[in-house]
Design a protein around this motif. Structure first.
Motif, short mmCIF file in Angstrom:
data_model
loop_
_atom_site.label_atom_id
_atom_site.label_comp_id
_atom_site.label_asym_id
_atom_site.label_seq_id
_atom_site.Cartn_x
_atom_site.Cartn_y
_atom_site.Cartn_z
N GLY A 129 0.83 -1.22 0.00
CA GLY A 129 0.00 0.00 0.00
C GLY A 129 0.86 1.26 0.00
N LYS A 130 1.90 1.26 0.80
CA LYS A 130 2.80 2.42 0.83
C LYS A 130 3.50 2.60 -0.51
N VAL A 131 3.97 1.50 -1.10
CA VAL A 131 4.64 1.58 -2.40
C VAL A 131 3.67 2.08 -3.47
N GLY A 132 2.44 1.56 -3.46
CA GLY A 132 1.44 2.01 -4.44
C GLY A 132 1.08 3.47 -4.25
N ALA A 133 0.90 3.91 -3.00
CA ALA A 133 0.58 5.32 -2.75
C ALA A 133 1.73 6.23 -3.16
N THR A 134 2.94 5.82 -2.94
CA THR A 134 4.10 6.62 -3.34
C THR A 134 4.17 6.72 -4.86
N ALA A 135 3.94 5.61 -5.56
CA ALA A 135 3.97 5.62 -7.02
C ALA A 135 2.86 6.52 -7.57
N MET A 136 1.67 6.46 -6.96
CA MET A 136 0.56 7.31 -7.41
C MET A 136 0.88 8.78 -7.16
N LEU A 137 1.45 9.10 -6.01
CA LEU A 137 1.82 10.47 -5.68
C LEU A 137 2.85 11.01 -6.66
N ILE A 138 3.84 10.21 -7.03
CA ILE A 138 4.85 10.62 -8.01
C ILE A 138 4.20 10.88 -9.37
N PHE A 139 3.28 9.99 -9.79
CA PHE A 139 2.61 10.16 -11.07
C PHE A 139 1.76 11.44 -11.10
N VAL A 140 0.98 11.67 -10.05
CA VAL A 140 0.13 12.86 -9.99
C VAL A 140 0.99 14.12 -9.93
N SER A 141 2.09 14.07 -9.20
CA SER A 141 3.01 15.22 -9.12
C SER A 141 3.61 15.50 -10.49
N ALA A 142 3.98 14.47 -11.22
CA ALA A 142 4.54 14.66 -12.56
C ALA A 142 3.51 15.29 -13.50
N VAL A 143 2.26 14.88 -13.41
CA VAL A 143 1.21 15.45 -14.26
C VAL A 143 1.02 16.94 -13.93
N PHE A 144 0.92 17.29 -12.65
CA PHE A 144 0.72 18.70 -12.29
C PHE A 144 1.94 19.55 -12.64
N MET A 145 3.16 19.01 -12.48
CA MET A 145 4.35 19.78 -12.85
C MET A 145 4.40 20.01 -14.35
N ALA A 146 4.01 18.97 -15.12
CA ALA A 146 4.01 19.13 -16.58
C ALA A 146 3.00 20.21 -16.98
N LYS A 147 1.85 20.25 -16.34
CA LYS A 147 0.83 21.26 -16.66
C LYS A 147 1.30 22.65 -16.23
N TRP A 148 1.90 22.75 -15.05
CA TRP A 148 2.26 24.07 -14.53
C TRP A 148 3.49 24.64 -15.22
N TRP A 149 4.54 23.79 -15.44
CA TRP A 149 5.78 24.28 -16.05
C TRP A 149 5.67 24.43 -17.55
N PHE A 150 5.05 23.47 -18.21
CA PHE A 150 5.04 23.45 -19.69
C PHE A 150 3.69 23.79 -20.28
N ASN A 151 2.72 24.04 -19.45
CA ASN A 151 1.37 24.33 -19.90
C ASN A 151 0.91 23.27 -20.92
N ALA A 152 1.08 22.00 -20.51
CA ALA A 152 0.84 20.86 -21.38
C ALA A 152 -0.63 20.71 -21.79
N TRP A 153 -1.58 21.13 -20.95
CA TRP A 153 -2.98 20.95 -21.31
C TRP A 153 -3.64 22.25 -21.53
#
Length: 153
Positions: A129-153
């Motif tokens: 559960g901890k490993v899955g939550a960490t992986a999900m947090l990294i994925f969601v963080s990467a999506v928000f950083m891509a949107k905020w830094w590169f205006n991807a969407w």
């Protein structure tokens, strides 16, 4: 009557070493010790070859010339883990830890063993559960950083 014998400890032999007939079990045990020229303090088991309800006796060679036998306690542990003395067995059974069953045989933990299995399963589920939550947090963080830094969407 027909009997079979084998050494039990420290030379643990899986097959019956000696099969013969004798009037009683003690006579057969003495015959086995003499024929195999067993050393003093050698322990062996004798079983009556009469079917399902065979009688089993443990013997120990007390002297060799002439041979004499005494009754022995069953020993099935390896040489590195000898059987505990009766006083130690009583302490262990009353003081927690490894208990002893109906005929003085050690039980394998019972409730403690089951509790250990449940603890291990729970800790494994928590780890995944901890490993899955960490992986999900990294994925969601990467999506928000891509949107905020590169205006991807």
């Amino acid at each position: 009557m027909r009997y079979a014998a084998r050494r039990t400890w420290p030379e643990k032999i899986k097959a019956w070493e000696y099969i013969s007939e004798a009037e009683d079990m003690e006579a057969f045990a003495l015959m086995f010790a003499e024929d195999k020229q067993l050393a003093a303090d050698t322990e062996f088991v004798v079983i009556e070859k009469a079917g399902a309800e065979s009688e089993i006796e443990f013997f120990k060679v007390s002297r060799t010339e002439p041979y004499a036998l005494i009754a022995a306690e069953p020993r099935v542990e390896s040489a590195s883990n000898p059987a505990p003395a009766p006083a130690q067995a009583q302490k262990t059974s009353s003081g927690g830890g490894l208990g002893f069953g109906r005929q003085g045989q050690p039980m394998d933990g019972g409730a403690e063993a089951i509790a250990g299995v449940w603890r291990a399963m729970f800790s494994n589920a928590l780890f995944f559960g901890k490993v899955g939550a960490t992986a999900m947090l990294i994925f969601v963080s990467a999506v928000f950083m891509a949107k905020w830094w590169f205006n991807a969407w």
